[in-house]
Each structure stands twice: as C-alpha cells, then as structure tokens.
Design a protein around this motif. Structure first.
Motif, PDB file in Angstrom:
ATOM      1  N   TYR A 615       0.853  -1.195   0.000  1.00  0.00           N
ATOM      2  CA  TYR A 615       0.000   0.000   0.000  1.00  0.00           C
ATOM      3  C   TYR A 615       0.883   1.236   0.000  1.00  0.00           C
ATOM      4  CZ  TYR A 615      -3.467  -3.381   1.739  1.00  0.00           C
ATOM      5  OH  TYR A 615      -4.286  -4.470   1.880  1.00  0.00           O
ATOM      6  N   PRO A 616       0.367   2.368  -0.458  1.00  0.00           N
ATOM      7  CA  PRO A 616       1.143   3.620  -0.417  1.00  0.00           C
ATOM      8  C   PRO A 616       1.274   4.131   1.022  1.00  0.00           C
ATOM      9  CG  PRO A 616      -1.073   4.039  -1.228  1.00  0.00           C
ATOM     10  CD  PRO A 616      -0.941   2.544  -1.132  1.00  0.00           C
ATOM     11  N   HIS A 617       2.175   5.068   1.223  1.00  0.00           N
ATOM     12  CA  HIS A 617       2.376   5.646   2.556  1.00  0.00           C
ATOM     13  C   HIS A 617       1.073   6.220   3.112  1.00  0.00           C
ATOM     14  CE1 HIS A 617       6.483   4.894   1.883  1.00  0.00           C
ATOM     15  NE2 HIS A 617       6.880   6.089   1.429  1.00  0.00           N
ATOM     16  N   GLU A 680      17.011  11.937   6.487  1.00  0.00           N
ATOM     17  CA  GLU A 680      16.852  11.912   5.030  1.00  0.00           C
ATOM     18  C   GLU A 680      15.696  10.994   4.622  1.00  0.00           C
ATOM     19  OE1 GLU A 680      19.483  10.609   1.106  1.00  0.00           O
ATOM     20  OE2 GLU A 680      20.477  11.022   3.020  1.00  0.00           O
ATOM     21  N   GLN A 681      15.608   9.801   5.242  1.00  0.00           N
ATOM     22  CA  GLN A 681      14.525   8.886   4.908  1.00  0.00           C
ATOM     23  C   GLN A 681      13.187   9.421   5.400  1.00  0.00           C
ATOM     24  OE1 GLN A 681      14.993   4.884   6.434  1.00  0.00           O
ATOM     25  NE2 GLN A 681      13.353   4.056   5.148  1.00  0.00           N
ATOM     26  N   ALA A 682      13.170  10.029   6.591  1.00  0.00           N
ATOM     27  CA  ALA A 682      11.933  10.605   7.127  1.00  0.00           C
ATOM     28  C   ALA A 682      11.432  11.735   6.235  1.00  0.00           C
ATOM     29  CB  ALA A 682      12.168  11.103   8.555  1.00  0.00           C
ATOM     30  N   ALA A 707       7.911   3.618   7.828  1.00  0.00           N
ATOM     31  CA  ALA A 707       9.169   3.179   7.217  1.00  0.00           C
ATOM     32  C   ALA A 707       9.396   1.688   7.468  1.00  0.00           C
ATOM     33  CB  ALA A 707      10.331   3.996   7.781  1.00  0.00           C
ATOM     34  N   TYR A 708       9.144   1.249   8.688  1.00  0.00           N
ATOM     35  CA  TYR A 708       9.333  -0.172   9.014  1.00  0.00           C
ATOM     36  C   TYR A 708       8.354  -1.056   8.245  1.00  0.00           C
ATOM     37  CZ  TYR A 708       9.177  -4.556  11.583  1.00  0.00           C
ATOM     38  OH  TYR A 708       9.177  -5.899  11.911  1.00  0.00           O
ATOM     39  N   LEU A 709       7.076  -0.678   8.238  1.00  0.00           N
ATOM     40  CA  LEU A 709       6.071  -1.484   7.551  1.00  0.00           C
ATOM     41  C   LEU A 709       6.360  -1.585   6.055  1.00  0.00           C
ATOM     42  CD1 LEU A 709       2.853  -0.184   9.369  1.00  0.00           C
ATOM     43  CD2 LEU A 709       3.953  -2.413   9.663  1.00  0.00           C
TER      44      LEU A 709
END
Length: 719
Positions: A615-617, A680-682, A707-709
């Motif tokens: 699924y999307p964020h 950066e990832q956040a 991010a984990y999911l």
C-alpha cells in the motif's frame, strides 16, 4: 498435629532405631501472604482479561489511549494471570505442603519474606512497564532486562529456601510433591536465564542476543516449557499433596508417580518446536518436537489417572465435598489439555489450527480449568485451616463451582468454533481455484459474535471468583489466624535402608535428586538448541537481506512497543492458501538481523511479512490514525498519538552499536551518520505524504512506523 500417613509411600523392610519426638511450629504467615496475593491478583488479572476480550467485540474499549490498547494490555493480562495469580498460588501451596511433608518449618523466615515482597515488586514493575509499552515482545517473557534480573535473584531466594527446607527435614523420605517442586525450581531457572540473554541499550531497552530462527527456537523452548514447569509441574506436586489430604486416602500408585515424574520432565523439554511447525525452523527440529509431543500423552495421562484413581471408592464424598469437585474438574481439564497439545502438534492439524483461536481455547482450558480450579480447591481447603474454623458457606462454594464450570464451557466452545472457522476460511478456494475469502477482514467479522460469547463465559468465571472472595473473606472473619502452628514429629536418627526400593536412592538425597532432574531436563534442550545456535549452515543467509536503516529500526521498536505482534504474524507458511494471500513463503535467511524475532503466535489481523510496498504511505497513515477509514469493520485500535508524538532518537546510535555487537553489519561510519540518514529517509516519506495532501512533521513516530512497515519482506524477490 499434622497427619501425613496418607501421603508417605510404603517403606520396604527397614529398621528404625533411636527415635525421639521433637516439637516445632509451621510458618503459616508466608502461606497466608502468598494466598492473599493470589486472590488480589487473580481479580486484577481476570478483570484485565475480560477487558481484552471485550475490546475485540467493542474496539471503542481501547479508549483511543496508548496505555489501554489491546496490544499493550494483552501481555499485562497474561503476566498477571501466569506470574501474579498462578505464581503466588504456587508459592502458597508449596510453602504450606513442603513444611508438612518435610515435617519442618521453612528453612528461613527471612528468605520467605524476601521472596514474598520481591515477587510482589516484580509484579508491580510488570504492571507499570507493560502498559507503557516497555516490552521485549517475547511471549510470557515480555519484561525488560532489569526486571528479568530481579526475577532470577528472587527465584534463587526461593530455591535456597526450598532446598534448605528439604535438607533440614525431619521426614527422611522425600515425598513425591517435593520432587515436582525441585524440578520446577531447577528448570524454570534454566529457561528464564537462557531465554533472557539480552544486550542492554538503556535502562529499560535491550535486544535479544539471538536473532530470527535462533531466537524463535529459544523463545518457544522457553514458552512451551514455562507452561510445563511453571503451570504444570508445581500443580502436579500440589495435586500429590492436597488431593490425598482432601480425600483422606493414599495416592493411588507410588510406582506410577515415579514413572510419571521422570518421563514427564524428560519428554516435556523436547516439545517446544511444535509451536513453530511449517515455519522457517529446520525440519529436523520440528520433527523432534512432534515426536516428543505425541509421547507426552503417556506421562501426562499417567498423572491424571493417578489423581483420579486416588478417589476410587470415594465418589460419594466427591458429590458432597466441593474441594474434590474442583479437583476432579481440574484433573479432567488437565487430561483434555494434555491430549489436545499433542493433537495440535500433528502437522495436518497444526496446518489448520495454528494462528487461530483454537489455540486460545486450548490454553484457557488449561489455565481456567486445570490451574484455576486447582487453586480454588486449595483455597477452599486451606483458608479454614489457616483460620482454625469451618468454611463460611458450602452453598456459595457450590455456586462458585457451577459458575466456574459454565464459564469454562462458555469460554472454550465459542473459541473452538472460532478457531475451526478461521482455519477453514483461510484455506478455502472456489471451484475456479481462487481464494474464497481473499480479504482477511471477512474472517474477522465472522468470529466477532463468538468473541462476544467468549466474553459471557469470562463474565461467568469472574462472577464465580467474586463469590469465592466473599466466601473466603467471611470464613477468615469468623476465625482466628494461626500464624505459627504448633506440631511435633517423631524423628528416627538411625535408619537401616537395606532392602528398600531402588528409587529411595533419590528420595533420601535431595541434592542428588536436584542434579538428576537438572540432567534429565537439559538433554532435550541441548540436543535441539546447540546445533541451531552453533552450526551456521543450519540458518542459511540471503545476500539481498540487509540490516534495517536507522529509521526502520526505530519503527520496528515502535511496532514492538505498541504490541502489534500480538495480532499480526510475520511468518508465511508454505501453503498455497498463504502464498496466494500474502506472497512467497518465509525463508530463514530473511530474519538474520531480527533481534528479537516477530513471527507472532496469533492472527487477529493479517500476516505482515510481505507488507512492504503493498500500500502507499498514505494508506498506512490513515489506517494507523483510524483503522476503519481504510478497513471498514476493523477491530484494530486507532493509533492517533503516533501522529503527535515526537520520535525519540536519543538512543538510535546506541541501538545500532548494540546491534553491531550482535553481528549486524553496521559500519562505524553509518552509525556515526545515523541521525542524518534517519532524517533523510523521514523527509522522503513526509514529502510523499505531502504530495497526497497529508501534512505531518518528519520527526513524528508515525513516520518511523511507516518506514518499518514498508520495508517488510522487500529484501527478497517476490513471486
């Protein structure tokens, strides 16, 4: 004076000389204290359990608060019942019976006090930390490392008091109840210490030293045998003492008790892998678990038969004595649970039952029936004797018996029904060869009425418990507590053991019995665990599997904190029904950096092993904020606070350093740059959400969890 003639096994030809009579006192204060704690925590544990059951029917009862969600208070319920209610009940029963079979006061009154207050402080620590989300996520071992150390220390205090009492006994023969108490002490110590090895990150955060498959094996070696040696062997020891006392009859068979004891403690320790069938655990370990699980029927039923046949010729007394009624149902529930356990270990049945509510029914037949009813029987028998009076009301005790019995039935039957429905619906295909119920939520909504029926059963059981509390309170009120019970014992200072039965070698030597028990229970664990831990080829690696990023690592810890593993598994079994629903089956090499493992033991929600990219964020954002917005009819709690809480990254680098020490290949450069990589990832996830017109700060907890999911299952090629 305490009578013990119905307990002592027949003694072969021997001469007893130089006898003398000694007067002393039994300590009833520790028994009373542990008994009172049993009743208090029993009430607390059952109330929390009923709340947890109702949350699955009425999700609003999660109250949209972080401290009261199902994921956080479900382990509070299990810990309260196992270690507070049952644990205190075990200690009350042991402290009472051990003094009398040994004909001596407990080794040390001070150790008894330290044991009591130390155990209650541990329980209080659990009651504070678990709702706060401070957990290791391991089933029945959720408490963090400082509390684990406290448990080990208090358990040693208990062990010194136990063994010291047996060593200073006046009765030369060590009665069978004490054998089970010794085995309990030795084995629980091994299980707890070995399973709790962890590297601390901070005062209340640690990571298991084991990873993935290895962690799963060690955990269920512990988890299954915590049931065996905390919820079973001490109760069998108490059965061997209290049942003959209640019936005023000797135990049916002394030789059967010997066979029961040694075969049970040898076989039980091998059976843990049956919790991990069709998983990524090596097949040879799974097969050993199945074989020994099936063999367990013999000693388990041997103990049940030995107890029930003790009542031969006394069934008229059973109809009149409520304590014996509770005992009979307790032993019957034990027989059912120990038949069902091996049944569930058969692969063909496990394929249907695992991850379903069938297992919940199985566990509660043991907990409510075997453990609960035996503690009720002991309480009704013990309290009048501690307070030197008669039971306040036999009629109320009978009301409790029937409320409790109906409660067990109304609890277990709906859960069996729910389990059968789930297992069959998950695997059903249409004639065209597609899943009939591709949406997992369809199977959830079907069982909600059965969850409601289960809650009715729990209410009945709790109502009976409240009746008992009133009855025992009135009993104590009309009596007078006997803190130090005066008694006397005839002591034979010289005994000729010539011609005795061979097992007397163990029964007259407590240290030998303890060491022998240690050896017997260690064999199975060593055979299963050592090859899995030390032979690297047993856990093949996958080159594409990489460590979690700093943000994903923090998200994983949030997943654990919120107790998501209580409802979601991360283990896709090699069945067509599962691979069609979730994706390619799980490989052992995918979990090599998972400290701890998160395979789960129950699917109240779908498996998340291949959740990444599904699924999307934005979907995850809305689903976590309000689950029904994305999944109408969902019973998952809402996690709106994740949108507001700032992510704590003060220990991120420390976490990565600990992981590196455990074998995760983080470079020093990456650890030093962790905060920049995390930001950066956040920022990338936040930008993606902003494009969907969702405004959220990049330093919020929900960003880490997303991010984990989104990472789950993405390291291997999807099929």
């Amino acid at each position: 004076m305490e009578q013990t003639t119905v307990l002592t096994a027949p003694m072969a030809a021997k001469e007893m000389i130089e006898k003398r009579v000694e007067q002393f006192e039994y300590d009833n204060t520790s028994v009373r204290n542990f008994g009172l704690a049993t009743l208090i925590f029993g009430l607390v544990g059952m109330l929390v359990g009923l709340t947890v059951a109702l949350q699955l029917v009425f999700p609003v009862l999660n109250f949209d608060l972080p401290y009261t969600t199902f994921g956080r208070i479900r382990p509070l319920h299990t810990n309260a019942i196992i270690f507070a209610f049952v644990g205190n009940g075990i200690f009350a029963g042991i402290y009472y019976s051990l003094q009398r079979v040994c004909r001596t006061r407990m080794y040390s009154d001070n150790l008894s006090k330290i044991h009591f207050w130390g155990w209650q402080l541990i329980i209080l620590s659990a009651a504070i930390t678990l709702p706060l989300g401070i957990t290791t996520s391991k089933e029945y071992a959720e408490l963090e490392w400082p509390i684990d150390i406290a448990i080990a220390l208090i358990w040693v205090v208990f062990g010194i008091n136990l063994i010291g009492t047996i060593i200073k006994r006046r009765e030369k023969h060590i009665y069978v109840a004490a054998w089970f108490y010794i085995a309990t002490f030795v084995t629980v110590a091994i299980l707890h210490i070995f399973n709790s090895f962890a590297f601390p990150v901070s005062f209340l955060k640690s990571y298991s030293v084991y990873a993935g498959v290895q962690d799963a094996l060690v955990q269920w070696w512990y988890g299954h045998n915590a049931v065996a040696f905390f919820l079973t062997t001490p109760f069998l020891g108490m059965m061997y003492y209290f049942l003959p006392k209640m019936a005023n009859r000797p135990i049916y068979s002394y030789k059967l008790s010997i066979l029961h004891f040694w075969t049970l403690i040898f076989l039980y320790i091998w059976a843990g892998p049956h919790h991990l069938l069709y998983s990524s655990l090596p097949d040879w370990v799974q097969s050993l678990g199945v074989v020994f699980s099936v063999m367990l029927i013999a000693p388990s039923w041997g103990g049940m038969i030995n107890g029930l046949l003790t009542l031969r010729g006394a069934w008229d007394k059973v109809s009149e004595d409520v304590t014996l009624k509770f005992m009979v149902v307790s032993l019957t529930a034990y027989g059912m649970a120990t038949f069902e356990g091996p049944l569930l270990s058969l692969k063909s049945i496990n394929a249907i039952a695992h991850f379903t509510d069938w297992v919940v029914a199985h566990v509660h037949v043991g907990a409510l029936g075997f453990n609960g009813f035996m503690l009720f029987a002991i309480a009704y028998w013990l309290v009048p004797r501690l307070y030197n009076t008669n039971l306040y009301s036999k009629s109320l005790a009978s009301v409790h018996f029937w409320l409790g019995t109906l409660g067990i039935l109304f609890y277990a039957i709906p859960m069996y029904w729910a389990g059968f429905m789930q297992g069959l619906m998950w695997q059903e295909f249409t004639p065209e060869g597609v899943l009939r119920y591709p949406n997992f939520l369809e199977t959830v909504t079907r069982v909600i009425p059965l969850y409601a029926a289960r809650s009715v059963g729990g209410t009945f059981y709790l109502a009976g418990f409240l009746v008992m509390l009133y009855n025992l309170a009135k009993t104590a009120q009309k009596g007078s507590f006997l803190a130090n019970e005066k008694t006397e014992a005839t002591v034979y200072t010289k005994i000729d053991h010539k011609g005795e039965y061979w097992h007397k070698v163990f029964e007259n030597r407590p240290i030998l019995l303890m060491i022998s028990s240690l050896i017997v229970v260690s064999i199975g664990g060593l055979v299963q665990i050592i090859p899995t831990l030390l032979i690297k080829s047993n856990i093949p690696t996958i080159a594409s599997v990489q460590p979690y990023t700093p943000l994903e690592l923090e998200g994983r810890d949030l997943y654990i904190k919120e107790g998501c593993n209580n409802c979601h598994s991360q283990m896709i079994r090699p069945f067509r029904s599962e691979t069609e629903r979730y994706g390619t089956y799980s490989k052992s090499g995918e979990y090599i950096y998972d400290h701890p493992f998160l395979w789960g033991s129950k699917r109240t929600g779908p498996d998340l092993m291949r959740q990444g990219g599904k699924y999307p964020h934005a979907w995850h954002y809305f689903h976590l904020r309000e689950s029904t917005s994305m999944s109408p009819g969902s019973i998952m709690p809402n996690y709106a606070w994740l949108l507001e809480n700032e992510l704590d990254i003060s220990n991120t680098q420390a976490k990565m350093k600990v992981m590196k020490s455990l074998g995760v290949p983080y470079s020093d450069t990456r650890i030093n740059n962790a905060r920049n990589e995390l930001k950066e990832q956040a920022d990338a996830i936040t930008a993606n959400l902003k494009a969907e017109k969702i405004e959220v700060k990049p330093d919020r907890e929900i960003i880490a969890l997303i991010a984990y999911l989104q990472r789950l299952g993405t390291d291997v090629k999807k099929e």
